[in-house]
Structures are given as C-alpha cells and as structure tokens.
Design an enzyme around this catalytic site. Sequence first.
Site, mmCIF file in Angstrom:
data_model
loop_
_atom_site.group_PDB
_atom_site.id
_atom_site.type_symbol
_atom_site.label_atom_id
_atom_site.label_comp_id
_atom_site.label_asym_id
_atom_site.label_seq_id
_atom_site.Cartn_x
_atom_site.Cartn_y
_atom_site.Cartn_z
ATOM 1 N N GLY A 117 -11.412 -6.352 7.479
ATOM 2 C CA GLY A 117 -12.460 -7.329 7.226
ATOM 3 C C GLY A 117 -13.810 -6.677 7.487
ATOM 4 O O GLY A 117 -14.006 -6.013 8.509
ATOM 5 N N MET A 170 -6.363 -4.481 12.723
ATOM 6 C CA MET A 170 -5.448 -4.822 13.812
ATOM 7 C C MET A 170 -4.600 -3.650 14.335
ATOM 8 O O MET A 170 -3.696 -3.875 15.127
ATOM 9 C CB MET A 170 -4.527 -5.970 13.359
ATOM 10 C CG MET A 170 -5.304 -7.218 12.950
ATOM 11 S SD MET A 170 -4.277 -8.581 12.362
ATOM 12 C CE MET A 170 -3.402 -9.043 13.842
ATOM 13 N N GLU A 171 -4.888 -2.429 13.891
ATOM 14 C CA GLU A 171 -4.012 -1.318 14.295
ATOM 15 C C GLU A 171 -4.724 -0.024 14.691
ATOM 16 O O GLU A 171 -4.222 0.738 15.527
ATOM 17 C CB GLU A 171 -3.034 -0.957 13.147
ATOM 18 C CG GLU A 171 -2.081 -2.050 12.741
ATOM 19 C CD GLU A 171 -2.690 -3.033 11.749
ATOM 20 O OE1 GLU A 171 -3.698 -2.679 11.090
ATOM 21 O OE2 GLU A 171 -2.179 -4.152 11.628
ATOM 22 N N ASP A 176 -11.919 -8.526 2.825
ATOM 23 C CA ASP A 176 -12.524 -9.842 3.092
ATOM 24 C C ASP A 176 -13.699 -9.628 4.040
ATOM 25 O O ASP A 176 -13.915 -8.521 4.524
ATOM 26 C CB ASP A 176 -11.473 -10.781 3.724
ATOM 27 C CG ASP A 176 -10.865 -10.170 4.991
ATOM 28 O OD1 ASP A 176 -9.773 -9.606 4.892
ATOM 29 O OD2 ASP A 176 -11.506 -10.216 6.058
ATOM 30 N N GLU A 189 0.825 -1.218 0.000
ATOM 31 C CA GLU A 189 0.000 0.000 0.000
ATOM 32 C C GLU A 189 0.851 1.256 0.000
ATOM 33 O O GLU A 189 0.402 2.314 -0.424
ATOM 34 C CB GLU A 189 -0.880 0.024 1.256
ATOM 35 C CG GLU A 189 -1.881 -1.091 1.313
ATOM 36 C CD GLU A 189 -2.555 -1.122 2.672
ATOM 37 O OE1 GLU A 189 -3.757 -0.893 2.712
ATOM 38 O OE2 GLU A 189 -1.889 -1.370 3.676
ATOM 39 N N ILE A 207 -9.217 -12.050 11.948
ATOM 40 C CA ILE A 207 -10.488 -12.781 12.095
ATOM 41 C C ILE A 207 -10.760 -13.521 10.789
ATOM 42 O O ILE A 207 -10.994 -12.901 9.749
ATOM 43 C CB ILE A 207 -11.660 -11.814 12.405
ATOM 44 C CG1 ILE A 207 -11.312 -10.847 13.548
ATOM 45 C CG2 ILE A 207 -12.933 -12.604 12.714
ATOM 46 C CD1 ILE A 207 -11.131 -11.454 14.898
HETATM 47 N N1 ADE Z 1 -7.427 -6.893 8.040
HETATM 48 C C1 ADE Z 1 -7.987 -7.294 6.880
HETATM 49 N N2 ADE Z 1 -8.838 -8.309 7.067
HETATM 50 C C2 ADE Z 1 -8.814 -8.563 8.400
HETATM 51 C C3 ADE Z 1 -9.460 -9.519 9.204
HETATM 52 N N3 ADE Z 1 -10.298 -10.409 8.680
HETATM 53 N N4 ADE Z 1 -9.202 -9.507 10.543
HETATM 54 C C4 ADE Z 1 -8.333 -8.621 11.058
HETATM 55 N N5 ADE Z 1 -7.684 -7.713 10.336
HETATM 56 C C5 ADE Z 1 -7.925 -7.671 9.013
#
Ligand code: ADE
Length: 250
Positions: free
Chosen positions: A79, A193-194, A217, A13, A168
């Site tokens: 996600g 996650m951040e 996702d 990115e 996840i």
């Molecule tokens: N970043 C992108 N997809 C994610 C997911 N499913 N869980 C946590 N962080 C993510």
Amino acid sequence: MTTTAILSALAEEQQGLIEQLKNPAPVTRAGRDFWCGELQGRSVVLALSKIGKVAAATTATTLIEAFDVSRIVFTGVAGGVGAGVHVGDVVVATEFVQHDMDASPLFPRYQIPLYGRSLLACDATLTAMLLEASRAGLAGASGHFDKNNARASMGIHSGLIASGDRFISGADEARALQHALQAAGFAPLAVEMEGAAVAQVCFDYGVPFAAVRTISDRADDQAHVDFPLFVTEVASRYALAIIQNLMPLL
Ligand code: ADE
C-alpha cells in the site's frame, strides 16, 4: 554455486516464474513448496513467503538453512503511503522498519529489542541491481491504474518500507501510522506485511537481501477493493518483468 532465492508474497505473482523455470524440482519443507531450478542459466529457488511477518521469517530461514541460498530477492505488492506514491508505481526498498514494533517504555518505539536499531538496511549492491532491473523491466509501462489519478508514466521510487501484521485499509489509520512514524524520524513510502521480517532474518545470517513492491492500493478505504484485482492483472506481470531483467545482472 551461487543460488538466488526469489520470494513472492502471493501465488499469482509466483506463477509466471514457475512457468519459466528450467529443470524444476519442487521440494516441500516447513509446509511450503520450494521450487529449485534455473532461470536464464542461474540457479534459483522460488518460494512463497506466505502472509505476515512470522510466516515470511519461517520461509526466509528455511531458504537459508535448508537451501543454502546466497541472497534473497523479494517481489510483492504494498500500500502506498508516501506523498507521490501512486497505485501502479513501484518501490524498491532501501531499508525496512516494523511499524507494529513497540516495546516501550523498555525500548524506544519501533526499536527491535536487543538489536539496538529500528531500521534494517537492504544490501546496497543487490538493491542497485533490482532498481536497474525495475527500470528496464517496466520501461514503457504506463501508470494508468488509479482511475482518479491517471498519469502517462509510472513512478519508480526507492526508500523506506514499513512492515506490520496488519492490512492497512483506512485513510485515518494510514495517516495515523504515517504521523507516528514521522514523529520518530521515519518516512515510509509504502506498507506491507513481510519485508522487515525477511530483512531481519537476512541481517541475522548476513545474507544479502533486496525487495521490490508494486503499489496495489493507497492503504485507504478502497484498499481491499483495489488489492485482489491489481495482484492478478498487474503485479504478477511486473514481478516477472523485473526478475527477468534482474537475472543477467546477477
Ligand atoms: N499489501 C498491499 N497493500 C497493503 C496494505 N494496504 N496494507 C498492508 N499490506 C499491504
């Protein structure tokens, strides 16, 4: 001088931004590369958050302490867990919660101990600019990334994002996480996650923060398959288009 930090979650990115950077000056700090320079005549520092809350907090703290940035903008992937949030959509965060914060029974579940709050709000002005830049940068982009759910146009959402130190990748897990958060009054659109960690650092320092995430996702059993392909093929292009449209608004 006002310097804006542009924080990316992944190298893919960030690459397009580095290629556009004028007078690039890389500096290594805390085991990370920080790219100082200009984008469209604006002073910026490009950095990788690395993955997870602690790594992202270290990067954000270094940006503030060592590079004296005046604001932080985060681009990344997430996600989708909210109803109607599809792969290929974009979520601009209005606030963050840590879905793995649980110091109960000492503090209510999700509350950050000694902060008296579970939610960390993004800066309203910067977030409005990021939303406008996302709309402009992605105008005309189609949402045809989810094979099961092909649509003519992509969605741009704004709302709560939940962060935690967990990728996840199971429908049951995503549902359980969503239900538990909803029981506490929180309805996240996406998980990553951040973001909440960067939001907390920015809260501590009083530095404006905004974040945008492209949905890679649905945090389900397919998540680990969808994720890598999506990052290289779609999210990196989106991040570049959004930041290019943000620069003139700053
Ligand atoms: N970043 C992108 N997809 C994610 C997911 N499913 N869980 C946590 N962080 C993510």
